[in-house]
Enzyme design. Structure first.
Site: not given
Ligand code: GLN
Length: 490
Positions: A78, A158, A182
């Protein structure tokens, strides 16, 4: 040979150890899949050269019998994790030229264990969002579509890039972060497994901060076992993060297949929302039945402060964000938009560097922390947080081992479908934020599909530092529900 990208991480580990294929072959197969899946927009930076170098190193170590627990396994990272010498942006324009000179603790641990980096994954800007639509690199497409429809759906957020990439078989697993859901919500939207560990289990050092008292790193994997393997490498005490807990990291994988007999599983009555789709209700009952069949005992529990969790989260998280994001001032690093004075430089840089959702959070956060409003909003939200935590403690004190809930109130929605009203988007986090507010571990496991063929997930919430039980229970659900992979259209 079967397509190497369709293996689970655990299967790939066996194949590598048996020299059925090399890490370079495994890595190349994934690089090829990534290059053919740019329509998903899951990766914001591909690092093929670095990947091949790391794969060759891993192969050399495997040959010598020196490969670590993740030796030769290609992963996605990420873009919230600082990676040394590799652009790290948090998917914000304000950091779009930022190349860290250091490596986050979590990623340095997975490289220590032999993993291979395929590149950086898309996410909502500064991890603020539930759909990956706030990223400065644009939205990510969910590899899942409604049956018979070409509408592009969000992968959740997210960690939308992480979930989409794992679901589309572009990487064998991914790092992710969870401040209010998330990891778990995108996992539920893509039929992947997402584990948010107990607060303090993984170091936050080198992860771009959103709301420090809630942020926690964790894995998204193809299976529960894969997530447990990744967790072991990601977890561990780090003196560089004062909130990281000095506790032994268990062999999480050993929890897979352990009996769940006699475990008391709580079903919180407050999670039975008015107007909740019948499919979600059904999924939840099915999950409970599977756990019961495996020998667990189901009990109804009450978490009375649940209804205050979302409003309290949307005070605490923006408050901490406004303080964390003060560092992006155009002076020290990142974007700089000049002005005639230092004040103007700040205004121009922050006004142009932050997207709309981030600016909204900074303004809300600044407001709730300001003199005169602090007690009414921030302090009160912190008190509510204590009550939420106590609700869970009371249940655990009564012998509840873990709690089963839906992971999300619906399946994935279309890009642009929920943008107009921010509160509508925030409602997505209804089942997940409580877990962050209480600092507890939570896992999302694929459990079924809705009428339109979209995946749905269930969430299991555990006692502090009892991720192992969640892996055991999660695997029971996985065994009963089966694995889901999206038909390829990209
Ligand atoms: N969707 C939530 C938010 O927008 C949670 C995000 C997260 O966990 N990083 O704040």
């Amino acid at each position: 040979m079967t397509d190497l990208t369709s293996l689970t991480l655990a299967e790939a580990r066996t194949g590598l150890a048996n020299k059925t294929f090399t890490s370079l072959e495994l890595t190349d197969a994934h690089l090829k899949a990534i290059a053919a899946a740019r329509a998903l927009n899951a990766f914001v930076l591909e690092t093929p050269d670095q990947a091949r170098t790391m794969a060759r190193d891993a192969d050399a170590k495997i040959v010598k019998g020196q490969g670590g627990p993740l030796a030769g396994i290609p992963l996605g990272i990420k873009d919230l994790f600082a990676t040394k010498g590799v652009r790290t942006t948090a998917c914000s324009k304000i950091l779009d030229n930022f190349v860290p000179t250091y490596e986050s603790t979590v990623t340095s641990q997975i490289w220590r264990d032999g993993a291979v980096m395929l590149g950086k994954l898309n996410n909502d800007e500064f991890a603020m969002g539930s759909s990956n639509e706030t990223s400065c690199f644009g939205p990510v497409a969910n590899p899942w579509r409604r049956e018979g429809s070409n509408t592009t759906l969000v992968p959740g957020g997210s960690s939308g890039g992480s979930a989409s990439a794992v679901a589309a078989l572009l990487c064998m697993g991914a790092t992710a972060t969870d401040t209010g859901g998330s990891i778990r919500q995108p996992a539920a939207f893509t039929a992947t497994v997402g584990m948010k560990p107990t607060y303090g289990r993984c170091s936050r050092w080198g992860i771009v901060a959103f709301a420090s008292s809630l942020d926690q790193a964790g894995p998204i994997g193809r299976t529960v076992r894969d997530a447990s393997i990744l967790m072991r490498s990601m977890a561990g005490h780090d003196p560089k993060d004062t909130t990281s807990v000095d506790r032994e990291v268990p062999d999480f994988e050993a929890a897979i297949g352990k009996s769940v007999k006699g475990m008391k599983i709580g079903l919180p009555k407050e999670y039975r929302l008015d107007g909740m789709p019948a499919e979600i209700e059904k999924l939840w009952s099915e999950g409970a039945a599977w756990l019961k069949a495996a020998g667990a005992e189901l009990v109804e529990i009450s978490l009375p402060h649940t209804k205050y969790a979302l409003p309290a989260y949307y005070i605490v998280a923006p408050a901490e964000a406004s303080s964390n994001l003060a560092r992006y001032d155009g002076v020290r690093y990142g974007l700089r938009v000049p002005g005639r004075s230092i004040g103007e430089l700040y205004e121009h840089t922050r006004g142009q560097g932050f997207g709309a959702e981030v600016r909204r959070r900074v303004m809300i956060g600044t407001y709730v922390l300001s003199a005169g409003y602090y007690d009414a909003y921030y302090l009160r939200a912190q008190k509510v947080r204590t009550l939420i935590k106590k609700d869970f403690e009371d249940c655990f004190a009564k012998g509840v081992t873990a709690i089963l809930t839906p992971a999300t109130p619906s399946a994935a929605f279309g890009i642009g479908e929920k943008g107009a009203d921010p509160v509508e988007m925030y409602l997505n986090d209804i089942f997940t934020v409580t877990v962050n507010m209480a600092g507890l571990p939570g896992i999302a496991v694929p459990a079924g599909k809705d009428a339109q063929g979209l995946p749905l997930g269930l969430q299991l919430i555990g006692r502090p530092f009892d991720e192992e039980t969640l892996f055991s229970l999660g695997e029971v659900i996985e065994q009963a529900a089966g694995r889901f992979t999206p038909p390829k259209w990209w």
